[in-house]
Enzyme design. Sequence first.
Site, PDB file in Angstrom:
ATOM      1  N   ASP A   1      51.869  65.036  82.104  1.00 25.39           N
ATOM      2  CA  ASP A   1      52.485  65.512  80.858  1.00 25.39           C
ATOM      3  C   ASP A   1      51.476  65.735  79.733  1.00 25.39           C
ATOM      4  OD1 ASP A   1      54.911  65.083  82.215  1.00 25.39           O
ATOM      5  OD2 ASP A   1      55.013  63.018  81.498  1.00 25.39           O
TER       6      ASP A   1
ATOM      7  N   GLU B   1      63.313  70.684  81.460  1.00 30.35           N
ATOM      8  CA  GLU B   1      62.643  69.639  80.692  1.00 30.35           C
ATOM      9  C   GLU B   1      61.298  70.124  80.169  1.00 30.35           C
ATOM     10  OE1 GLU B   1      62.141  66.320  83.316  1.00 30.35           O
ATOM     11  OE2 GLU B   1      60.413  67.173  84.346  1.00 30.35           O
TER      12      GLU B   1
END
Length: 347
Positions: free
Chosen positions: A50, A238
Amino acid sequence: MQLLSLPFSSLATLTLAVAPVFGLPYIPKRTPSVPVKRDPWLALDTDFPDPAFLKASNGKWYAFGTIGNGLRMQVAESDNFSNWTSLNKSPMPKVAEWEQPNTILAMAPDVIQRADGKYVMYYSSPTKRDENRQCVGTGIANDPSGPYEPSDEPFACPFDQGGAIDASGFQDIDGTRYVTYKVNGNTIGKGECGNSIPPLKPTPLMLQKVREDGITPVGKPIQMIDRATSDNDGPLVEAPYIFHHAGTYFLFYSTHCYNSDQYDLRYATAANVTGPWQKDNAQLLKPGQYGLKSPGGASLRSLSKTLLGDGSLFPDGMLFHGWCHDKTERCMYAAKVRFFGNRVVVV
């Protein structure tokens, strides 16, 4: 985004040549005086999921990643965007009052710099109320690498809807600040990634206007997009990240479950940051492309517009993760992209 990390070997630097792609303008072959990496490359050969990044006032690039390598959160730095080094420390070692006590789990950090010079971090962590539901928190630091002092209260916590994760900051061209995040509905569903068995739960990507401090909400959040069966999004969407280029707003996001072979990177576009947003549904990065495994969780920044040998500009920069080391970790990859109207191309 979720936990874990990606595989791949470092990709070769190519000679500069971009042929027509989907009817896009032809860019002639050239030999720049400044070496430029081509195609996505392995930027950190370690667990660094991420990734989000920014260029700090000291001229260095800083990337921030999810829990990994024994650290609650991670930070790396670079002088040139191409080569990255982990600082081997957590930028936010302290746990906030609203978080699960003594938790080491902190995910999907993003950092912005305010007008007063301070840095604001957005991140996700399990709540004290329920360790299975995360919410978005904030922290403030004087140095981009931390330590960040966490706020006592979460920034976004739609608890009954499953919580919130994957927050990132965006400043519009008029100076207005926003934060986008995912309502984590798949934590209260069933099946793959908690949302493949009916009744399916919403996993909308939200936009929240904030004050100049980057923390105080202004009004209520608005929905940008949500998962859709017709768009083959799988159980969720997401990892939202907004980028503006030449009058068009791009919302980058990932679909499917992070640990599945279908995880990918897509984008939607809009003429205004508040929408309406139109999904492109084309995969900017897909599994197997460039040898990547489940690429996603991307963030973008404008690079330093340095001129190449032929007078053209460097493209914009993107960091993302993908599975590596026999699918036991998610490594950090880098790429450069160019925009053509409402289309994006990895170069």
